[in-house]
Design a protein around this motif. Structure first.
Motif, short mmCIF file in Angstrom:
data_model
loop_
_atom_site.label_atom_id
_atom_site.label_comp_id
_atom_site.label_asym_id
_atom_site.label_seq_id
_atom_site.Cartn_x
_atom_site.Cartn_y
_atom_site.Cartn_z
N SER A 287 0.79 -1.31 -0.08
CA SER A 287 -0.14 0.00 -0.17
C SER A 287 0.71 1.39 -0.08
CB SER A 287 -0.80 0.05 1.25
OG SER A 287 -1.90 -0.94 1.02
N LEU A 288 1.79 1.14 0.67
CA LEU A 288 2.88 2.47 0.84
C LEU A 288 3.43 2.80 -0.64
CD1 LEU A 288 4.52 2.08 4.09
CD2 LEU A 288 3.16 3.99 3.50
N ASP A 289 3.77 1.53 -1.25
CA ASP A 289 4.47 1.75 -2.78
C ASP A 289 3.31 1.85 -3.72
OD1 ASP A 289 6.70 1.10 -1.23
OD2 ASP A 289 6.98 -1.03 -1.90
N ARG A 290 2.21 1.50 -3.26
CA ARG A 290 1.15 1.89 -4.35
C ARG A 290 1.01 0.87 -5.29
NH1 ARG A 290 -0.49 7.64 -5.71
NH2 ARG A 290 -2.20 6.47 -6.54
N GLY A 291 1.36 -0.16 -4.93
CA GLY A 291 1.55 -1.41 -5.92
C GLY A 291 0.34 -2.24 -6.10
N HIS A 292 -0.72 -1.78 -5.76
CA HIS A 292 -2.08 -2.53 -5.97
C HIS A 292 -2.76 -2.00 -7.14
CE1 HIS A 292 -2.70 0.22 -2.83
NE2 HIS A 292 -3.71 0.79 -3.70
N VAL A 293 -3.67 -2.96 -7.80
CA VAL A 293 -4.25 -2.34 -8.87
C VAL A 293 -5.36 -1.28 -8.48
CG1 VAL A 293 -5.88 -3.31 -10.75
CG2 VAL A 293 -4.14 -4.74 -9.79
N TYR A 294 -5.48 -0.47 -9.58
CA TYR A 294 -6.20 0.60 -9.26
C TYR A 294 -7.34 0.71 -10.63
CZ TYR A 294 -3.60 3.34 -6.08
OH TYR A 294 -2.95 3.79 -4.96
N MET A 295 -8.52 1.24 -10.28
CA MET A 295 -9.50 1.29 -11.29
C MET A 295 -9.64 2.84 -11.73
SD MET A 295 -10.69 -1.82 -11.20
CE MET A 295 -12.39 -1.73 -11.98
N GLU A 296 -8.59 3.16 -12.43
CA GLU A 296 -8.36 4.50 -12.95
C GLU A 296 -9.46 5.15 -13.83
OE1 GLU A 296 -6.48 7.13 -11.69
OE2 GLU A 296 -5.67 5.71 -10.19
N PHE A 297 -9.93 3.94 -14.79
CA PHE A 297 -10.80 4.43 -15.72
C PHE A 297 -12.05 4.87 -15.23
CE2 PHE A 297 -11.53 -0.24 -14.98
CZ PHE A 297 -13.04 -0.18 -15.18
N LEU A 298 -12.40 4.33 -14.06
CA LEU A 298 -13.65 4.97 -13.09
C LEU A 298 -13.42 6.54 -12.89
CD1 LEU A 298 -14.47 1.86 -11.24
CD2 LEU A 298 -15.54 2.62 -13.42
N LEU A 299 -12.25 6.90 -12.45
CA LEU A 299 -12.13 8.27 -12.05
C LEU A 299 -11.65 9.12 -12.94
CD1 LEU A 299 -9.96 7.20 -8.68
CD2 LEU A 299 -12.52 8.03 -9.02
N GLU A 300 -11.34 8.75 -14.34
CA GLU A 300 -10.80 9.83 -15.29
C GLU A 300 -11.77 10.91 -15.54
OE1 GLU A 300 -10.02 7.03 -18.66
OE2 GLU A 300 -8.02 6.53 -17.88
N LYS A 301 -13.03 10.64 -15.64
CA LYS A 301 -14.17 11.52 -16.06
C LYS A 301 -14.46 12.37 -14.85
CE LYS A 301 -15.54 8.66 -19.93
NZ LYS A 301 -14.83 9.18 -20.76
N LEU A 302 -13.99 12.29 -13.76
CA LEU A 302 -14.27 12.91 -12.67
C LEU A 302 -13.41 14.21 -12.47
CD1 LEU A 302 -14.90 10.21 -10.09
CD2 LEU A 302 -16.75 11.29 -11.39
N SER A 303 -14.17 15.30 -11.50
CA SER A 303 -13.32 16.36 -11.42
C SER A 303 -12.30 16.15 -10.27
CB SER A 303 -14.26 17.54 -10.84
OG SER A 303 -15.00 17.18 -9.57
N LYS A 304 -11.38 17.10 -10.01
CA LYS A 304 -10.45 16.74 -8.99
C LYS A 304 -11.01 16.64 -7.68
CE LYS A 304 -6.18 17.26 -7.25
NZ LYS A 304 -5.06 16.35 -7.33
N ARG A 305 -12.14 17.42 -7.52
CA ARG A 305 -12.88 17.40 -6.06
C ARG A 305 -13.55 16.08 -5.70
NH1 ARG A 305 -14.77 19.32 -1.65
NH2 ARG A 305 -16.94 19.52 -1.07
N ALA A 306 -14.23 15.40 -6.90
CA ALA A 306 -14.95 14.35 -6.81
C ALA A 306 -13.75 13.17 -6.92
CB ALA A 306 -15.72 14.07 -8.07
N LYS A 307 -12.81 13.30 -7.26
CA LYS A 307 -11.79 12.17 -7.20
C LYS A 307 -11.23 12.15 -5.70
CE LYS A 307 -9.74 12.51 -11.98
NZ LYS A 307 -8.51 12.57 -12.76
#
Length: 125
Positions: free
Chosen positions: A31-51
């Motif tokens: 978790s510290l290394d952020r080595g886990h899988v992210y679902m970035e495509f779900l967050l791409e279309k959101l604003s900075k505040r929504a992210k």
């Protein structure tokens, strides 16, 4: 044939214990290394505040989950210690493993707290 079967049971128990330790102690570091899988495509279309809100929400849920898991593992470890439960073939006690993984779950809670702080400081990306 019985000796081979007992040896396989012993190896299996040792591997289970080692696997529990490796996974348990690896969770906070990954978790510290952020080595886990992210679902970035779900967050791409959101604003900075929504992210930030979505990332905070998921971290809070994970924080609660790992706090509950850690608490329950401490209870299980205390029962293992009180009962003196050990592996059946080579007599390795289970409670140190359960305590170790419980501590790692609680360390993971701190990782999530640090992530939340970084999210709202704008340092998380």
């Amino acid at each position: 044939m019985d000796k081979v079967f007992n040896l396989l049971k012993s190896v299996s128990k040792v591997l289970n214990i080692v696997l529990g330790l490796v996974i348990g102690f690896g969770i906070p570091q990954v978790s510290l290394d952020r080595g886990h899988v992210y679902m970035e495509f779900l967050l791409e279309k959101l604003s900075k505040r929504a992210k930030n809100l979505m990332n905070t929400f998921t971290r809070v849920l994970c924080l609660i989950l790992f706090a509950v898991i850690g608490y329950n593992l401490f209870n299980v470890a205390a029962r293992f210690h009180a009962s003196g439960e050990v592996s059946p073939t080579i007599k390795i006690p289970f409670y140190p493993v359960a305590y170790g993984v419980a501590i790692c779950c609680l360390l993971e809670c701190f990782v999530f707290i640090f992530d939340i702080v970084k999210i709202w400081r704008g340092e998380y990306e």
